[in-house]
Design a protein around this motif. Sequence first.
Motif, PDB file in Angstrom:
ATOM      1  N   THR A  45       0.831  -1.193   0.000  1.00 56.87           N
ATOM      2  CA  THR A  45       0.000   0.000   0.000  1.00 56.87           C
ATOM      3  C   THR A  45       0.862   1.238   0.000  1.00 56.87           C
ATOM      4  O   THR A  45       2.066   1.177   0.225  1.00 56.87           O
ATOM      5  N   GLU A  46       0.220   2.416  -0.236  1.00 61.39           N
ATOM      6  CA  GLU A  46       0.948   3.670  -0.263  1.00 61.39           C
ATOM      7  C   GLU A  46       1.585   3.887   1.092  1.00 61.39           C
ATOM      8  O   GLU A  46       1.031   3.608   2.130  1.00 61.39           O
ATOM      9  N   GLY A  47       2.802   4.473   1.075  1.00 64.12           N
ATOM     10  CA  GLY A  47       3.501   4.749   2.312  1.00 64.12           C
ATOM     11  C   GLY A  47       4.502   3.693   2.661  1.00 64.12           C
ATOM     12  O   GLY A  47       5.071   3.698   3.741  1.00 64.12           O
ATOM     13  N   LYS A  49       4.213   0.347   3.085  1.00 60.83           N
ATOM     14  CA  LYS A  49       3.823  -0.735   3.969  1.00 60.83           C
ATOM     15  C   LYS A  49       4.007  -2.052   3.256  1.00 60.83           C
ATOM     16  O   LYS A  49       3.728  -2.190   2.089  1.00 60.83           O
ATOM     17  N   ASP A  51       2.799  -5.175   4.404  1.00 66.63           N
ATOM     18  CA  ASP A  51       1.961  -6.253   4.925  1.00 66.63           C
ATOM     19  C   ASP A  51       1.441  -7.095   3.772  1.00 66.63           C
ATOM     20  O   ASP A  51       0.987  -6.569   2.775  1.00 66.63           O
ATOM     21  N   GLY A 308      -8.743  -3.497  10.914  1.00 65.26           N
ATOM     22  CA  GLY A 308      -7.308  -3.285  10.780  1.00 65.26           C
ATOM     23  C   GLY A 308      -6.670  -3.024  12.130  1.00 65.26           C
ATOM     24  O   GLY A 308      -7.126  -3.520  13.162  1.00 65.26           O
ATOM     25  N   ASP A 312      -4.219   3.351  13.105  1.00 60.40           N
ATOM     26  CA  ASP A 312      -3.554   3.264  11.801  1.00 60.40           C
ATOM     27  C   ASP A 312      -4.582   3.136  10.678  1.00 60.40           C
ATOM     28  O   ASP A 312      -4.404   2.383   9.733  1.00 60.40           O
ATOM     29  N   ASN A 314      -5.273   5.178   8.381  1.00 60.21           N
ATOM     30  CA  ASN A 314      -4.791   5.653   7.079  1.00 60.21           C
ATOM     31  C   ASN A 314      -4.233   4.524   6.229  1.00 60.21           C
ATOM     32  O   ASN A 314      -4.212   4.604   5.003  1.00 60.21           O
ATOM     33  N   ARG A 315      -3.755   3.470   6.889  1.00 61.54           N
ATOM     34  CA  ARG A 315      -3.192   2.336   6.155  1.00 61.54           C
ATOM     35  C   ARG A 315      -4.242   1.678   5.259  1.00 61.54           C
ATOM     36  O   ARG A 315      -3.922   1.189   4.176  1.00 61.54           O
ATOM     37  N   TYR A 316      -5.483   1.696   5.723  1.00 59.17           N
ATOM     38  CA  TYR A 316      -6.548   1.008   4.989  1.00 59.17           C
ATOM     39  C   TYR A 316      -7.428   1.996   4.215  1.00 59.17           C
ATOM     40  O   TYR A 316      -8.423   1.595   3.618  1.00 59.17           O
ATOM     41  N   SER A 317      -7.030   3.270   4.244  1.00 63.75           N
ATOM     42  CA  SER A 317      -7.846   4.270   3.550  1.00 63.75           C
ATOM     43  C   SER A 317      -7.815   4.071   2.044  1.00 63.75           C
ATOM     44  O   SER A 317      -8.773   4.420   1.345  1.00 63.75           O
ATOM     45  N   GLU A 318      -6.717   3.504   1.518  1.00 59.78           N
ATOM     46  CA  GLU A 318      -6.630   3.302   0.077  1.00 59.78           C
ATOM     47  C   GLU A 318      -7.744   2.388  -0.404  1.00 59.78           C
ATOM     48  O   GLU A 318      -8.425   2.682  -1.395  1.00 59.78           O
TER      49      GLU A 318
END
Length: 640
Positions: A45-47, A49, A51, A308, A312, A314-318
């Motif tokens: 993902t963006e940033g 990450k 996972d 999630g 955090d 923002n990690r799953y905002s995409e």
Amino acid sequence: MRPNLFSGASRLLKYGRNGKLLTRARSTKATSSSLDSQQQEAAATEGGKTDFVEESPEDQQKLPTREPLAKNFFIGVVDKELLAYPEVIPRDEMSQLQNSLLPLKNYFVEPRETEEKTSPEILRQLGLYGLNAPTDFDGKGYGWSASLIASEPDSTDVNVTLGLQTHRVVVDLLKEVGTPLQQQRYLQDLALGKLIGSEAIYEYTPPEEDYFSTKAELLPESGKWLLNGEKAFVVCTPGERQLFLVLAQSQQPNVPGALGRGTTIFLVDSQQEGVRLGEKQATFGCREAEIRRVHFDQVKLSVEQVVGLPHDGNRYSEQLVRSSRLRGSIVGLSLAKKLLNELAQYSVSTTQCGVQLKDLELTRVHLSRAMCSVYAMESMLYMTAGLLDEFRAQDVTLESAITKFFTLRQLYEIASQNLGLVGPKSLLSGEATELGLRDAAQLCTQGESLDTLGMFIALTGLQHAGKAMNAGVKKSRNPLFHPGHIFGKFLDTNSIDNPKTKMQLSEHVHPSLEAAAQCIEHSVARLQMAVELMFTRHGNAVVERQSEMQRLAEVGTTVYAMWASVARASRSYCIGLPLADHELLTATAICSQGRDRVHTLCNEIYGGNFVNNDNNLVRLSKQLAKSKGYFPVHPLTFNF
């Protein structure tokens, strides 16, 4: 040269000199068995990450991840193989899908009361809640393309589809990032309509400094969360059990201040203690939809209701915004089609001063421009969905944002232009043109604003381009230390007015689209030159040049619209779809107009703020703010 991700089996759509379709091969099991390191990086993902989730059987059947299409436009790189429009639904399955949709189309075409159409019981009987839910949970298991096609009938009524689309967004998020326990707990009820999902993200008055006014506090003693606040513009279904997807601000333990501030995503049942629905909000458009505020007063939530990781979100905002943008785009597309069809019928059946409206050149041009806009919307939407269906973990962050940005902008333009052609009759309350304008304005304003979406498109493109252009930009910003680089720039004959390209896109589309393919090449080259110039001129301060970034967003959006339209028209003509020759004409018109618009915008970026009038406007705004409004005196005032 970019490495070939397909080794032996290529998905490239090949044409002979006569434009005949030759092959379109899918990858074999061996070809799509693993991801190399480059693909794993793209799948993150963006940033940054990293996972990785265990792949489902559906994902294992997909082709390997490709480099992002729209992001690479910003660095002047194109993936020519993606000019083959995605064919993700086999012929037999497509036939079955279209047959299964006939009852739905007939239901929504027939005139009915809004209360009947929005009745949850009827929507349950029609199976509209489980289109994108997995078959393991009693859903229909449709992928992105199939679920968007299946949602077209209900999208013809904006008041009905708003609740259904937000429900599908919740299902999409649970499928992608929900834990097995959450999926087991919620997905079956969501698929059957026993539980109706809804996004509760936006707030009526956003805070000045915090992310959200809605706050969630972790209670260390019990391990539970305490949720307080309210959300606005939530599509509700009074009398039914609902599952709200709530974004709330949370504070990491032992990390004070802004450093510990984060967002957490919660699944909140409407029947929990402390959850209360407010009064129905009287909105500008979509007046029959149940849009309300939702209040959360000391609502206790368990750890299992966190989507999630805590703090955090923002990690799953995409995944969340991607689904929301695509499903919002199908609503805008359906409304634009409806407005276009109504105006076409009106122009054919109306005669003024002995001349039918359809014979007036002004009407013809307006209808044709609206037709081109709708064609581009549809091409972009199903191309983006096809990329998600065809490739594993494909990055379509920018494509989904561009699709919504283009769709809503063009929708509002079509709706407002219709008023002028219909005349004073369009001002009457309840007229189709009046309702269409209200609904278009509602879709453009509710949620993400178009300005915010444009800034996101530009920032995402610049972030991607910055990694690739970093070395060259450093040399350009330090000319004394790199004279060879600067001398090479002087000798370069490439320019905005006369771009040089070696993309050869015309070899990958039908020969009739050679001129349109050249328009795309020139536009991509101009976009790349504009991005490089902005980095060289402004450096890191480029993010402060918001007017130029809006131009950049429009350029990127136009290029993707041209690309998707040409790819679709080429496929249509090669397989002999009805009226495919007119699709070629439509794609050519889109590319011709898009090329000129890109040229104009890039010239404005090259000219700078003193040439393109930005500087004058910024100076005027300072006095406007100082005077708190219109400051010139009356034009007939005497100065004595």
